[in-house]
Design a protein around this motif. Structure first.
Motif, PDB file in Angstrom:
ATOM      1  N   ARG A   1     -10.895  -9.238  -0.172  1.00  0.00           N
ATOM      2  CA  ARG A   1     -10.194  -8.808  -1.380  1.00  0.00           C
ATOM      3  C   ARG A   1     -11.275  -8.799  -2.771  1.00  0.00           C
ATOM      4  O   ARG A   1     -10.995  -7.612  -3.367  1.00  0.00           O
ATOM      5  CB  ARG A   1      -9.287 -10.237  -1.872  1.00  0.00           C
ATOM      6  CG  ARG A   1      -8.414  -9.745  -2.992  1.00  0.00           C
ATOM      7  CD  ARG A   1      -7.604 -11.154  -3.200  1.00  0.00           C
ATOM      8  NE  ARG A   1      -6.577 -11.232  -2.222  1.00  0.00           N
ATOM      9  CZ  ARG A   1      -6.640 -12.432  -1.350  1.00  0.00           C
ATOM     10  NH1 ARG A   1      -7.596 -13.121  -1.157  1.00  0.00           N
ATOM     11  NH2 ARG A   1      -5.607 -12.492  -0.396  1.00  0.00           N
TER      12      ARG A   1
ATOM     13  N   ARG B   1     -14.857   0.255   0.101  1.00  0.00           N
ATOM     14  CA  ARG B   1     -13.585   0.618   1.030  1.00  0.00           C
ATOM     15  C   ARG B   1     -13.926  -0.392   2.223  1.00  0.00           C
ATOM     16  O   ARG B   1     -15.404  -0.666   2.577  1.00  0.00           O
ATOM     17  CB  ARG B   1     -13.664   1.990   1.782  1.00  0.00           C
ATOM     18  CG  ARG B   1     -13.138   2.908   0.524  1.00  0.00           C
ATOM     19  CD  ARG B   1     -11.719   2.604   0.261  1.00  0.00           C
ATOM     20  NE  ARG B   1     -11.431   3.448  -1.055  1.00  0.00           N
ATOM     21  CZ  ARG B   1     -10.485   4.364  -0.849  1.00  0.00           C
ATOM     22  NH1 ARG B   1     -10.040   4.835   0.329  1.00  0.00           N
ATOM     23  NH2 ARG B   1     -10.156   4.972  -2.021  1.00  0.00           N
ATOM     24  N   VAL B   2     -13.164  -0.823   2.935  1.00  0.00           N
ATOM     25  CA  VAL B   2     -13.332  -1.674   4.076  1.00  0.00           C
ATOM     26  C   VAL B   2     -12.702  -1.327   5.275  1.00  0.00           C
ATOM     27  O   VAL B   2     -11.686  -0.675   5.489  1.00  0.00           O
ATOM     28  CB  VAL B   2     -12.452  -3.103   3.596  1.00  0.00           C
ATOM     29  CG1 VAL B   2     -12.467  -4.093   4.760  1.00  0.00           C
ATOM     30  CG2 VAL B   2     -13.046  -3.853   2.427  1.00  0.00           C
TER      31      VAL B   2
ATOM     32  N   MET C   1      -3.050  -3.999   0.777  1.00  0.00           N
ATOM     33  CA  MET C   1      -4.750  -3.753   0.638  1.00  0.00           C
ATOM     34  C   MET C   1      -4.818  -2.817   1.688  1.00  0.00           C
ATOM     35  O   MET C   1      -5.589  -1.943   1.421  1.00  0.00           O
ATOM     36  CB  MET C   1      -5.116  -5.113   1.187  1.00  0.00           C
ATOM     37  CG  MET C   1      -6.784  -4.741   1.302  1.00  0.00           C
ATOM     38  SD  MET C   1      -7.719  -6.335   1.315  1.00  0.00           S
ATOM     39  CE  MET C   1      -9.515  -5.611   1.822  1.00  0.00           C
TER      40      MET C   1
ATOM     41  N   HIS D   1      -8.796   1.882   3.465  1.00  0.00           N
ATOM     42  CA  HIS D   1      -8.954   0.585   4.042  1.00  0.00           C
ATOM     43  C   HIS D   1      -8.340   0.299   5.381  1.00  0.00           C
ATOM     44  O   HIS D   1      -7.068   0.538   5.501  1.00  0.00           O
ATOM     45  CB  HIS D   1      -8.387  -0.666   3.007  1.00  0.00           C
ATOM     46  CG  HIS D   1      -9.041  -0.464   1.758  1.00  0.00           C
ATOM     47  ND1 HIS D   1     -10.344  -0.842   1.286  1.00  0.00           N
ATOM     48  CD2 HIS D   1      -8.666   0.058   0.525  1.00  0.00           C
ATOM     49  CE1 HIS D   1     -10.553  -0.582   0.183  1.00  0.00           C
ATOM     50  NE2 HIS D   1      -9.794  -0.249  -0.490  1.00  0.00           N
TER      51      HIS D   1
ATOM     52  N   LEU E   1     -12.612  -5.294  -2.132  1.00  0.00           N
ATOM     53  CA  LEU E   1     -11.646  -4.210  -2.515  1.00  0.00           C
ATOM     54  C   LEU E   1     -11.609  -3.855  -4.168  1.00  0.00           C
ATOM     55  O   LEU E   1     -11.776  -2.806  -4.601  1.00  0.00           O
ATOM     56  CB  LEU E   1     -10.281  -4.712  -2.067  1.00  0.00           C
ATOM     57  CG  LEU E   1      -9.092  -3.628  -2.774  1.00  0.00           C
ATOM     58  CD1 LEU E   1      -8.991  -2.396  -2.205  1.00  0.00           C
ATOM     59  CD2 LEU E   1      -7.723  -4.525  -2.554  1.00  0.00           C
ATOM     60  N   HIS E   2     -11.656  -4.928  -4.978  1.00  0.00           N
ATOM     61  CA  HIS E   2     -11.485  -4.826  -6.413  1.00  0.00           C
ATOM     62  C   HIS E   2     -12.881  -4.366  -6.989  1.00  0.00           C
ATOM     63  O   HIS E   2     -13.177  -4.153  -8.151  1.00  0.00           O
ATOM     64  CB  HIS E   2     -11.279  -6.163  -6.947  1.00  0.00           C
ATOM     65  CG  HIS E   2      -9.851  -6.614  -6.402  1.00  0.00           C
ATOM     66  ND1 HIS E   2      -8.611  -6.022  -6.417  1.00  0.00           N
ATOM     67  CD2 HIS E   2      -9.302  -8.050  -5.994  1.00  0.00           C
ATOM     68  CE1 HIS E   2      -7.675  -6.546  -6.294  1.00  0.00           C
ATOM     69  NE2 HIS E   2      -8.024  -7.670  -5.753  1.00  0.00           N
TER      70      HIS E   2
END
Length: 394
Positions: free
Chosen positions: A258, A266-267, A293, A154, A261-262
């Motif tokens: 968020r 991937r960001v 994060m 991330h 992510l959960h």
């Protein structure tokens, strides 16, 4: 690419721009058109004013001053003679045209219920040139890899405006989608499915939904879609492995990241910030940082014509933020000399509930990562094509 953009300009401005030296046109970053104020260009970290005779230099007093008719003609070209058709873009203060070029607008705002309804009496235009620089992320990407998961960490890319965030983000998306990892360990990984939320139509420069920039073979784009809504649309419908978004900062953007992510995605995102401390000062970004994060923070800086990339993991980012009194001020003007005196910014208090000096619980300690420096020589060491006896001749 520039030919189509120049065609949108009023004839007097178009003629002056077309006559610029090719070396200057190849480095154009901005064209600033202001009613009855000198025509200005930004190129290669420098700026100049264009004179009525086609020469250019640093003296604004002799610059060509676009007329009201010039500005009106430009606005009609940008809106295809229909202000109503781009009312939402006008409300946000910019119009994006073919090629991903974003034109910022300045004028009189019209309010409704205390919020901007649209712009009128538009007299200022900032034409930001979009360019693909294929391979510009090649030295950076190996430092962003999560080798155990065979993908990227991330990542949050930070810099003030006009430092190359979107250009870098675009090439990262292409490399991840193509599997162009530039790392021997990742040679067998293959590309990852990438989803891009292109709210401002700058990353992909889609025309009728088709990207005009190379984003690799495994990339899907939601064009002109708000980030907060688009991120979850992609996660639910296109099953991306990596999502990409530009210029996050609002609480709804952070919440969407968020959720992604959960969801196991991937960001890679960008945000405006002058340094790492700004991340902890902006509530939406600070909340994500406090949760650990982002596994990597990339700081971009251009000063004196030089580009620098520095990479930190989450623990190093907080530590660097605390000792930033020894760092160069990232918000220095791009043409500032390299020996600008360093400043000692005020210390930033630790996050609530965290002891001073403690690292985020979720952050893994790693050896310090060296800064990545641009292979290009400083612009200050190169001749200025416009400086020739008080201004180069176009």
């Amino acid at each position: 690419m520039l030919h189509a953009l120049f065609e949108l300009m009023p004839l007097p401005v178009r003629t002056l721009l077309a006559g610029l030296p090719e070396s200057v046109k190849g480095e154009l970053e901005e064209i600033r058109i202001r009613e009855m104020r000198p025509l200005e260009i930004g190129y290669g970290g420098r700026f100049a004013f264009i004179r009525p005779d086609g020469t250019a230099g640093g003296d604004y007093r002799s610059g060509y001053k676009p007329t009201r008719e010039d500005c009106r003609a430009l606005l009609e070209s940008l809106t295809d003679h229909s202000l109503y058709a781009v009312e939402e873009e006008l409300r946000r203060g910019y119009v994006t045209v073919a090629g991903g070029h974003r034109i910022g607008l300045a004028g009189r705002t019209v309010l409704e219920g205390g919020s901007v309804r649209h712009l009128r009496d538009i007299t200022g235009f900032n034409v930001r040139i979009a360019r693909a620089r294929t391979g510009c992320s090649s030295k950076l990407l190996p430092m962003l890899l999560d080798r155990s998961a065979r993908t990227v960490r991330h990542t949050l890319i930070l810099s003030p405006p006009q430092q190359g965030k979107t250009t870098l983000l675009r090439d990262l998306a292409r490399a991840v989608s193509s599997g162009d990892w530039n790392d021997p360990i990742a040679r067998s990984w293959g590309g990852r499915k990438v989803g891009i939320v292109d709210e401002r139509s700058e990353i992909a420069a889609c025309e009728r939904g088709v990207p005009t920039f190379d984003l690799g073979p495994r990339c899907d784009v939601l064009d002109a879609c708000p980030k907060a809504e688009g991120l979850m649309m992609l996660v639910r419908s296109m099953s991306p492995e990596v999502v990409v978004a530009d210029e996050i900062g609002r609480p709804e953007d952070a919440e969407a990241l968020r959720e992604a992510l959960h969801a196991g995605v991937r960001v890679i995102a960008t945000a405006h910030a002058s340094d790492l401390a700004d991340v902890f000062k902006r509530p939406a970004l600070a909340a994500l940082a406090d949760e650990g994060m982002f596994g990597a923070y990339v700081l971009l800086s251009r000063s004196g014509g030089r580009v620098e990339h520095s990479v930190f993991n989450s623990a190093e980012a907080e530590e660097a933020m605390r000792r930033r009194h020894g760092m160069r001020p990232w918000a220095a003007p791009r043409d500032a000399p390299r020996d600008t005196p360093r400043e000692a910014p005020a210390a930033v208090p630790p996050a609530a509930g965290r002891a001073p000096g403690a690292s985020p619980e979720l952050a893994a300690r790693a050896r310090p990562m060296p800064p990545i420096r641009s292979p290009n020589p400083p612009l200050s060491s190169l001749p200025n094509p416009l400086d020739s006896g008080g201004g180069g001749h176009a």
